[in-house]
Motif scaffolding. Structure first.
Motif, mmCIF file in Angstrom:
data_model
loop_
_atom_site.group_PDB
_atom_site.id
_atom_site.type_symbol
_atom_site.label_atom_id
_atom_site.label_comp_id
_atom_site.label_asym_id
_atom_site.label_seq_id
_atom_site.Cartn_x
_atom_site.Cartn_y
_atom_site.Cartn_z
ATOM 1 N N GLN A 87 38.710 86.928 17.469
ATOM 2 C CA GLN A 87 37.527 86.128 17.790
ATOM 3 C C GLN A 87 37.674 85.741 19.253
ATOM 4 O O GLN A 87 38.279 84.723 19.573
ATOM 5 C CB GLN A 87 37.487 84.900 16.874
ATOM 6 N N ILE A 88 37.189 86.591 20.117
ATOM 7 C CA ILE A 88 37.462 86.381 21.544
ATOM 8 C C ILE A 88 36.784 85.138 22.069
ATOM 9 O O ILE A 88 37.369 84.320 22.735
ATOM 10 C CB ILE A 88 37.018 87.603 22.361
ATOM 11 N N PHE A 100 18.786 86.755 19.838
ATOM 12 C CA PHE A 100 19.373 86.046 20.977
ATOM 13 C C PHE A 100 20.741 86.644 21.332
ATOM 14 O O PHE A 100 21.015 86.970 22.475
ATOM 15 C CB PHE A 100 19.521 84.558 20.634
ATOM 16 N N TRP A 101 21.580 86.842 20.305
ATOM 17 C CA TRP A 101 22.930 87.344 20.575
ATOM 18 C C TRP A 101 22.937 88.814 20.967
ATOM 19 O O TRP A 101 23.796 89.263 21.711
ATOM 20 C CB TRP A 101 23.869 87.072 19.395
ATOM 21 N N ARG A 102 21.940 89.563 20.440
ATOM 22 C CA ARG A 102 21.854 90.973 20.834
ATOM 23 C C ARG A 102 21.597 91.042 22.342
ATOM 24 O O ARG A 102 22.217 91.807 23.069
ATOM 25 C CB ARG A 102 20.726 91.657 20.042
ATOM 26 N N ILE A 103 20.668 90.208 22.810
ATOM 27 C CA ILE A 103 20.371 90.198 24.248
ATOM 28 C C ILE A 103 21.566 89.634 25.029
ATOM 29 O O ILE A 103 21.938 90.156 26.073
ATOM 30 C CB ILE A 103 19.082 89.398 24.539
ATOM 31 N N ALA A 104 22.193 88.604 24.477
ATOM 32 C CA ALA A 104 23.344 87.995 25.174
ATOM 33 C C ALA A 104 24.448 89.033 25.403
ATOM 34 O O ALA A 104 25.091 89.048 26.451
ATOM 35 C CB ALA A 104 23.872 86.810 24.364
ATOM 36 N N ILE A 162 34.451 102.294 26.550
ATOM 37 C CA ILE A 162 34.535 102.086 25.103
ATOM 38 C C ILE A 162 35.131 100.706 24.809
ATOM 39 O O ILE A 162 34.675 99.979 23.930
ATOM 40 C CB ILE A 162 35.400 103.192 24.441
ATOM 41 N N ILE A 163 36.154 100.358 25.566
ATOM 42 C CA ILE A 163 36.796 99.061 25.328
ATOM 43 C C ILE A 163 35.866 97.912 25.714
ATOM 44 O O ILE A 163 35.780 96.910 25.007
ATOM 45 C CB ILE A 163 38.155 98.976 26.060
ATOM 46 N N VAL A 164 35.138 98.100 26.798
ATOM 47 C CA VAL A 164 34.179 97.057 27.198
ATOM 48 C C VAL A 164 33.146 96.870 26.089
ATOM 49 O O VAL A 164 32.800 95.742 25.725
ATOM 50 C CB VAL A 164 33.499 97.407 28.544
ATOM 51 N N GLU A 165 32.688 97.982 25.531
ATOM 52 C CA GLU A 165 31.714 97.936 24.438
ATOM 53 C C GLU A 165 32.274 97.114 23.263
ATOM 54 O O GLU A 165 31.605 96.235 22.724
ATOM 55 C CB GLU A 165 31.410 99.374 24.004
ATOM 56 N N ALA A 166 33.530 97.390 22.892
ATOM 57 C CA ALA A 166 34.152 96.693 21.766
ATOM 58 C C ALA A 166 34.344 95.211 22.083
ATOM 59 O O ALA A 166 34.153 94.338 21.240
ATOM 60 C CB ALA A 166 35.500 97.326 21.445
ATOM 61 N N LEU A 167 34.714 94.968 23.332
ATOM 62 C CA LEU A 167 34.945 93.599 23.786
ATOM 63 C C LEU A 167 33.667 92.778 23.659
ATOM 64 O O LEU A 167 33.666 91.669 23.134
ATOM 65 C CB LEU A 167 35.355 93.690 25.255
ATOM 66 N N VAL A 168 32.576 93.363 24.119
ATOM 67 C CA VAL A 168 31.300 92.668 24.084
ATOM 68 C C VAL A 168 30.844 92.466 22.642
ATOM 69 O O VAL A 168 30.344 91.413 22.270
ATOM 70 C CB VAL A 168 30.247 93.457 24.910
ATOM 71 N N SER A 169 31.075 93.482 21.793
ATOM 72 C CA SER A 169 30.637 93.388 20.395
ATOM 73 C C SER A 169 31.362 92.295 19.630
ATOM 74 O O SER A 169 30.829 91.753 18.668
ATOM 75 C CB SER A 169 30.873 94.704 19.668
ATOM 76 N N SER A 170 32.592 92.010 20.031
ATOM 77 C CA SER A 170 33.343 91.002 19.282
ATOM 78 C C SER A 170 33.214 89.622 19.913
ATOM 79 O O SER A 170 33.929 88.703 19.563
ATOM 80 C CB SER A 170 34.810 91.413 19.212
ATOM 81 N N THR A 171 32.295 89.496 20.837
ATOM 82 C CA THR A 171 32.207 88.254 21.581
ATOM 83 C C THR A 171 31.371 87.171 20.912
ATOM 84 O O THR A 171 31.388 86.052 21.310
ATOM 85 C CB THR A 171 31.675 88.537 22.999
ATOM 86 N N SER A 172 30.614 87.512 19.903
ATOM 87 C CA SER A 172 29.843 86.459 19.256
ATOM 88 C C SER A 172 29.794 86.699 17.757
ATOM 89 O O SER A 172 30.288 87.693 17.264
ATOM 90 C CB SER A 172 28.438 86.421 19.826
ATOM 91 N N ALA A 173 29.198 85.779 17.056
ATOM 92 C CA ALA A 173 29.167 85.862 15.599
ATOM 93 C C ALA A 173 28.321 87.051 15.138
ATOM 94 O O ALA A 173 27.419 87.462 15.827
ATOM 95 C CB ALA A 173 28.563 84.592 15.026
#
Ligand SMILES: [Zn+2]
Ligand SMILES: [Zn+2]
Ligand SMILES: [Zn+2]
Ligand SMILES: [Zn+2]
Ligand SMILES: [Zn+2]
Length: 251
Positions: A193-194, A215-219, A240-251
C-alpha cells in the motif's frame, strides 16, 4: 541540431554519449535520479542529465521572476531546492539574493504545462487544494514547494511527493533493471500500500462510489504524467514498473 556526444570537464577522459538508460540512473552532476535519455560513459558508469550536461550559465524561471539564477557546480551545505524541497547535493541554479533561491537543473526545466487526455496540469507555487499524496499543502520544514495542479483545481500533487514515491521504490529495489524479474517485482509492488488514501478521500469514496472511481482513474493518469515530467519518459522495464507503481497508489 541535437547534441548526442559531449565532452564534459567533470569527466575529461571519455566522451559522453546521449543514450537512454534501461535502469534509473543517479546523475553525477546534481545527484538526483533520472529515467530515459542521458549523457553517459558506459566504461565508468558516469551519468549526467541532459539538463545538467547542457546547463546554461544563467537562467530565469517564471515562478521566480525577480531572480537571476546562476548555474553552480557546488554550493555550501544545507541548501534545498525551492521546487522539490530536496537537498542540493551538486549542480544547482542559485539566485544572487541574500536569501537565495535554489533549483536543481531538472527542476528549473520542469514542464510548466502538461497536457493530458482532456485535462491540463500547470506547475504552480500555490496550491488550491491538498496534495493527493500527502494530504497537505506544505511538504516539510514549512516548505511549500511546487506542485502540478489541474485546471479544475481538484488534482494536485507536490513535485516533492511524486519524487518521494519513486525514490522510495527505487531504494527498495523495484527498479533494479532485472527485466526477467519484472512480473515478480510488480506483483510485490501491487501488494504494497504505497500511498494509502487519506481518510478524507476514503470517505469521499464511500459516499460517491463510481464518481470516486473516476476521480482515482484520473488521479492515476495525472500521477503517471507527472512522473514522466519529473524523471523523463520511462522506457521498457521502467515503464512497466511505473505503471504498477501508479496502479497501487490508491484504493
Ligand atoms: Zn543531474
Ligand atoms: Zn568514462
Ligand atoms: Zn532570488
Ligand atoms: Zn529540485
Ligand atoms: Zn504532497
Amino acid at each position: 541540431m541535437k547534441i548526442t556526444e559531449f565532452e564534459h570537464p567533470n569527466h575529461p577522459d571519455h566522451i559522453l554519449m546521449l543514450k537512454s538508460s534501461d535502469v534509473p540512473y543517479k546523475c553525477d552532476g546534481c545527484k538526483e535520479l533520472g529515467f530515459g535519455p542521458c549523457f553517459k560513459c558506459e566504461d565508468c558508469n558516469f551519468h549526467l542529465h541532459e539538463e545538467c550536461a547542457l546547463a546554461s550559465k544563467s537562467s530565469y524561471h517564471p515562478l521566480l521572476k525577480r531572480c537571476e539564477l546562476r548555474f553552480c557546480e557546488e554550493t555550501y551545505g544545507g541548501r534545498y531546492c525551492d521546487a522539490c524541497g530536496k537537498d542540493v547535493m551538486g549542480f544547482v541554479y542559485q539566485c544572487t539574493h541574500d536569501n537565495a533561491h535554489d533549483l536543481h537543473p531538472c527542476c528549473l526545466k520542469l514542464q510548466r504545462i502538461i497536457i493530458g487526455d482532456g485535462f491540463e496540469l500547470r506547475l504552480s507555487d500555490k496550491v488550491p487544494s491538498k496534495c493527493l499524496k500527502c494530504n497537505s499543502k506544505e511538504i516539510s520544514r514549512g516548505i511549500k514547494g511546487w506542485s502540478y495542479v489541474s485546471s479544475c483545481g481538484e488534482y494536485c500533487y507536490h513535485v516533492a511527493c511524486v519524487k518521494d514515491l519513486v525514490l522510495e521504490n527505487w531504494r527498495n529495489g523495484y527498479f533494479n533493471g532485472d527485466n526477467d524479474n519484472i512480473s515478480a517485482q510488480t506483483s510485490n509492488l501491487a501488494l504494497l500500500q504505497i500511498a494509502s488514501p487519506s481518510n478524507e478521500v476514503a470517505q469521499r469514496g464511500d459516499r460517491l462510489g463510481s464518481k470516486a472511481k473516476k476521480f482515482w482513474r484520473i488521479a492515476k493518469m495525472v500521477l503517471k504524467l507527472i512522473i514522466s515530467a519529473i524523471f523523463g519518459d520511462p522506457t521498457g522495464g521502467i515503464a512497466i514498473i511505473v505503471e504498477a507503481l501508479v496502479s497501487s497508489t490508491s484504493a
